[in-house]
Design a protein around this motif. Structure first.
Motif, PDB file in Angstrom:
ATOM      1  N   VAL A 126     -13.716 -11.074 -45.557  1.00  0.00           N
ATOM      2  CA  VAL A 126     -12.321 -11.121 -45.995  1.00  0.00           C
ATOM      3  C   VAL A 126     -11.377 -10.467 -44.982  1.00  0.00           C
ATOM      4  CG1 VAL A 126     -10.709 -10.318 -47.768  1.00  0.00           C
ATOM      5  CG2 VAL A 126     -12.928 -11.235 -48.429  1.00  0.00           C
ATOM      6  N   ASP A 127     -11.777  -9.343 -44.392  1.00  0.00           N
ATOM      7  CA  ASP A 127     -10.867  -8.604 -43.509  1.00  0.00           C
ATOM      8  C   ASP A 127     -11.018  -8.978 -42.032  1.00  0.00           C
ATOM      9  OD1 ASP A 127     -13.368  -7.492 -43.284  1.00  0.00           O
ATOM     10  OD2 ASP A 127     -12.680  -5.418 -43.327  1.00  0.00           O
ATOM     11  N   GLU A 128     -11.815  -9.989 -41.707  1.00  0.00           N
ATOM     12  CA  GLU A 128     -11.968 -10.411 -40.310  1.00  0.00           C
ATOM     13  C   GLU A 128     -10.780 -11.268 -39.887  1.00  0.00           C
ATOM     14  OE1 GLU A 128     -15.808 -11.717 -38.526  1.00  0.00           O
ATOM     15  OE2 GLU A 128     -16.458 -11.612 -40.616  1.00  0.00           O
ATOM     16  N   PRO A 129     -10.332 -11.133 -38.634  1.00  0.00           N
ATOM     17  CA  PRO A 129      -9.246 -11.984 -38.150  1.00  0.00           C
ATOM     18  C   PRO A 129      -9.670 -13.454 -38.106  1.00  0.00           C
ATOM     19  CG  PRO A 129      -9.661 -10.169 -36.627  1.00  0.00           C
ATOM     20  CD  PRO A 129     -10.748 -10.147 -37.641  1.00  0.00           C
ATOM     21  N   LEU A 130      -8.702 -14.341 -38.249  1.00  0.00           N
ATOM     22  CA  LEU A 130      -8.930 -15.780 -38.186  1.00  0.00           C
ATOM     23  C   LEU A 130      -8.839 -16.253 -36.741  1.00  0.00           C
ATOM     24  CD1 LEU A 130      -6.603 -16.779 -41.148  1.00  0.00           C
ATOM     25  CD2 LEU A 130      -9.013 -16.147 -41.224  1.00  0.00           C
ATOM     26  N   ASP A 131      -9.583 -17.292 -36.391  1.00  0.00           N
ATOM     27  CA  ASP A 131      -9.512 -17.860 -35.047  1.00  0.00           C
ATOM     28  C   ASP A 131      -8.345 -18.835 -34.968  1.00  0.00           C
ATOM     29  OD1 ASP A 131     -11.751 -16.466 -34.244  1.00  0.00           O
ATOM     30  OD2 ASP A 131     -13.134 -18.116 -34.608  1.00  0.00           O
ATOM     31  N   VAL A 132      -7.552 -18.719 -33.903  1.00  0.00           N
ATOM     32  CA  VAL A 132      -6.429 -19.620 -33.648  1.00  0.00           C
ATOM     33  C   VAL A 132      -6.798 -20.437 -32.424  1.00  0.00           C
ATOM     34  CG1 VAL A 132      -3.955 -19.770 -33.163  1.00  0.00           C
ATOM     35  CG2 VAL A 132      -4.837 -17.884 -34.560  1.00  0.00           C
ATOM     36  N   MET A 133      -6.811 -21.771 -32.586  1.00  0.00           N
ATOM     37  CA  MET A 133      -7.238 -22.642 -31.500  1.00  0.00           C
ATOM     38  C   MET A 133      -6.157 -23.662 -31.174  1.00  0.00           C
ATOM     39  SD  MET A 133     -11.166 -23.120 -32.678  1.00  0.00           S
ATOM     40  CE  MET A 133     -10.762 -23.227 -34.409  1.00  0.00           C
ATOM     41  N   VAL A 134      -6.060 -23.993 -29.897  1.00  0.00           N
ATOM     42  CA  VAL A 134      -5.194 -25.076 -29.444  1.00  0.00           C
ATOM     43  C   VAL A 134      -6.100 -26.133 -28.849  1.00  0.00           C
ATOM     44  CG1 VAL A 134      -3.442 -25.768 -27.762  1.00  0.00           C
ATOM     45  CG2 VAL A 134      -3.152 -23.664 -29.068  1.00  0.00           C
ATOM     46  N   ASN A 135      -6.040 -27.328 -29.432  1.00  0.00           N
ATOM     47  CA  ASN A 135      -6.901 -28.439 -29.023  1.00  0.00           C
ATOM     48  C   ASN A 135      -8.365 -28.023 -28.955  1.00  0.00           C
ATOM     49  OD1 ASN A 135      -4.664 -30.047 -28.906  1.00  0.00           O
ATOM     50  ND2 ASN A 135      -4.493 -30.029 -26.695  1.00  0.00           N
ATOM     51  N   GLY A 136      -8.816 -27.211 -29.924  1.00  0.00           N
ATOM     52  CA  GLY A 136     -10.203 -26.809 -30.020  1.00  0.00           C
ATOM     53  C   GLY A 136     -10.601 -25.618 -29.167  1.00  0.00           C
ATOM     54  N   LYS A 137      -9.663 -25.053 -28.411  1.00  0.00           N
ATOM     55  CA  LYS A 137      -9.942 -23.916 -27.526  1.00  0.00           C
ATOM     56  C   LYS A 137      -9.377 -22.647 -28.156  1.00  0.00           C
ATOM     57  CE  LYS A 137     -10.440 -22.138 -23.185  1.00  0.00           C
ATOM     58  NZ  LYS A 137     -11.616 -21.358 -23.152  1.00  0.00           N
ATOM     59  N   LEU A 138     -10.233 -21.621 -28.313  1.00  0.00           N
ATOM     60  CA  LEU A 138      -9.802 -20.347 -28.894  1.00  0.00           C
ATOM     61  C   LEU A 138      -8.765 -19.691 -27.984  1.00  0.00           C
ATOM     62  CD1 LEU A 138     -10.264 -18.162 -31.104  1.00  0.00           C
ATOM     63  CD2 LEU A 138     -11.964 -17.175 -29.573  1.00  0.00           C
ATOM     64  N   ILE A 139      -7.592 -19.372 -28.542  1.00  0.00           N
ATOM     65  CA  ILE A 139      -6.534 -18.729 -27.759  1.00  0.00           C
ATOM     66  C   ILE A 139      -6.104 -17.389 -28.328  1.00  0.00           C
ATOM     67  CG2 ILE A 139      -5.609 -20.907 -26.867  1.00  0.00           C
ATOM     68  CD1 ILE A 139      -3.206 -20.171 -28.947  1.00  0.00           C
ATOM     69  N   ALA A 140      -6.382 -17.162 -29.638  1.00  0.00           N
ATOM     70  CA  ALA A 140      -5.895 -15.931 -30.278  1.00  0.00           C
ATOM     71  C   ALA A 140      -6.656 -15.688 -31.568  1.00  0.00           C
ATOM     72  CB  ALA A 140      -4.398 -16.051 -30.573  1.00  0.00           C
ATOM     73  N   ARG A 141      -6.430 -14.501 -32.130  1.00  0.00           N
ATOM     74  CA  ARG A 141      -6.925 -14.164 -33.461  1.00  0.00           C
ATOM     75  C   ARG A 141      -5.734 -13.663 -34.267  1.00  0.00           C
ATOM     76  NH1 ARG A 141     -11.248 -12.607 -30.127  1.00  0.00           N
ATOM     77  NH2 ARG A 141     -13.025 -13.963 -30.498  1.00  0.00           N
ATOM     78  N   GLY A 142      -5.739 -13.955 -35.560  1.00  0.00           N
ATOM     79  CA  GLY A 142      -4.580 -13.587 -36.366  1.00  0.00           C
ATOM     80  C   GLY A 142      -4.949 -13.357 -37.818  1.00  0.00           C
ATOM     81  N   GLU A 143      -3.909 -13.141 -38.629  1.00  0.00           N
ATOM     82  CA  GLU A 143      -4.091 -12.922 -40.057  1.00  0.00           C
ATOM     83  C   GLU A 143      -3.055 -13.720 -40.829  1.00  0.00           C
ATOM     84  OE1 GLU A 143      -3.576  -8.736 -40.690  1.00  0.00           O
ATOM     85  OE2 GLU A 143      -1.445  -8.784 -40.263  1.00  0.00           O
ATOM     86  N   VAL A 144      -3.403 -14.084 -42.051  1.00  0.00           N
ATOM     87  CA  VAL A 144      -2.506 -14.841 -42.911  1.00  0.00           C
ATOM     88  C   VAL A 144      -1.435 -13.914 -43.456  1.00  0.00           C
ATOM     89  CG1 VAL A 144      -2.346 -16.169 -45.053  1.00  0.00           C
ATOM     90  CG2 VAL A 144      -4.308 -16.475 -43.551  1.00  0.00           C
ATOM     91  N   VAL A 145      -0.202 -14.387 -43.472  1.00  0.00           N
ATOM     92  CA  VAL A 145       0.911 -13.664 -44.090  1.00  0.00           C
ATOM     93  C   VAL A 145       1.619 -14.621 -45.043  1.00  0.00           C
ATOM     94  CG1 VAL A 145       1.278 -12.053 -42.178  1.00  0.00           C
ATOM     95  CG2 VAL A 145       2.486 -14.214 -42.196  1.00  0.00           C
ATOM     96  N   ALA A 146       2.267 -14.079 -46.048  1.00  0.00           N
ATOM     97  CA  ALA A 146       3.044 -14.886 -46.983  1.00  0.00           C
ATOM     98  C   ALA A 146       4.517 -14.652 -46.705  1.00  0.00           C
ATOM     99  CB  ALA A 146       2.702 -14.521 -48.415  1.00  0.00           C
ATOM    100  N   GLU A 147       5.257 -15.737 -46.597  1.00  0.00           N
ATOM    101  CA  GLU A 147       6.699 -15.678 -46.365  1.00  0.00           C
ATOM    102  C   GLU A 147       7.332 -16.515 -47.466  1.00  0.00           C
ATOM    103  OE1 GLU A 147      10.184 -14.663 -44.215  1.00  0.00           O
ATOM    104  OE2 GLU A 147       8.148 -13.993 -43.857  1.00  0.00           O
ATOM    105  N   GLY A 148       7.813 -15.858 -48.512  1.00  0.00           N
ATOM    106  CA  GLY A 148       8.330 -16.600 -49.660  1.00  0.00           C
ATOM    107  C   GLY A 148       7.197 -17.349 -50.324  1.00  0.00           C
ATOM    108  N   ASN A 149       7.339 -18.665 -50.459  1.00  0.00           N
ATOM    109  CA  ASN A 149       6.280 -19.457 -51.081  1.00  0.00           C
ATOM    110  C   ASN A 149       5.462 -20.233 -50.041  1.00  0.00           C
ATOM    111  OD1 ASN A 149       8.181 -21.304 -50.329  1.00  0.00           O
ATOM    112  ND2 ASN A 149       8.199 -22.427 -52.254  1.00  0.00           N
ATOM    113  N   ARG A 150       5.486 -19.787 -48.789  1.00  0.00           N
ATOM    114  CA  ARG A 150       4.742 -20.452 -47.716  1.00  0.00           C
ATOM    115  C   ARG A 150       3.794 -19.466 -47.048  1.00  0.00           C
ATOM    116  NH1 ARG A 150       7.827 -25.325 -45.778  1.00  0.00           N
ATOM    117  NH2 ARG A 150       5.969 -25.499 -44.521  1.00  0.00           N
TER     118      ARG A 150
END
Length: 106
Positions: free
Chosen positions: A47-71
């Protein structure tokens, strides 16, 4: 990721596919066919592990989910180099203009 560096001017408007991976699992086709509305699929990520962020299948970053209003949005925690290791912090630069669909970091 601020790509305002010189040399990117010609390609900065090319569309790429940005994917955020929550986790993975390997299951049999029999189990996939048995999935229903209340099924739960266990993933390989905590649950507390960062998510993988990929561009065209290539790992570029790690991040976390945030809520902004209802999105949902994504906060980038670290950029990743070609070797999969965190990149050193970059010097502070002017903030880019807000882009639709992106949640600015706080």
């Amino acid at each position: 990721m601020n790509m305002a560096a010189e040399g990117f001017g010609l390609i900065q408007d090319i569309d790429v596919r940005l994917t955020v991976e929550l986790g993975r699992t390997q299951i049999s086709l029999r189990d996939v066919l048995a999935l229903g509305e209340d099924s739960v699929v266990t993933l390989d990520r905590l649950v507390d592990e960062p998510l993988d962020v990929m561009v065209n299948g290539k790992l570029i970053a790690r991040g976390e989910v945030v809520a902004e209003g209802n999105r949902f949005g994504l906060r980038i925690l670290e950029l990743v180099g070609a070797n999969g290791q965190p990149m050193p912090p970059r010097p502070a630069m002017a903030q880019p203009a807000a882009m639709p669909g992106l949640v600015p970091a706080e």
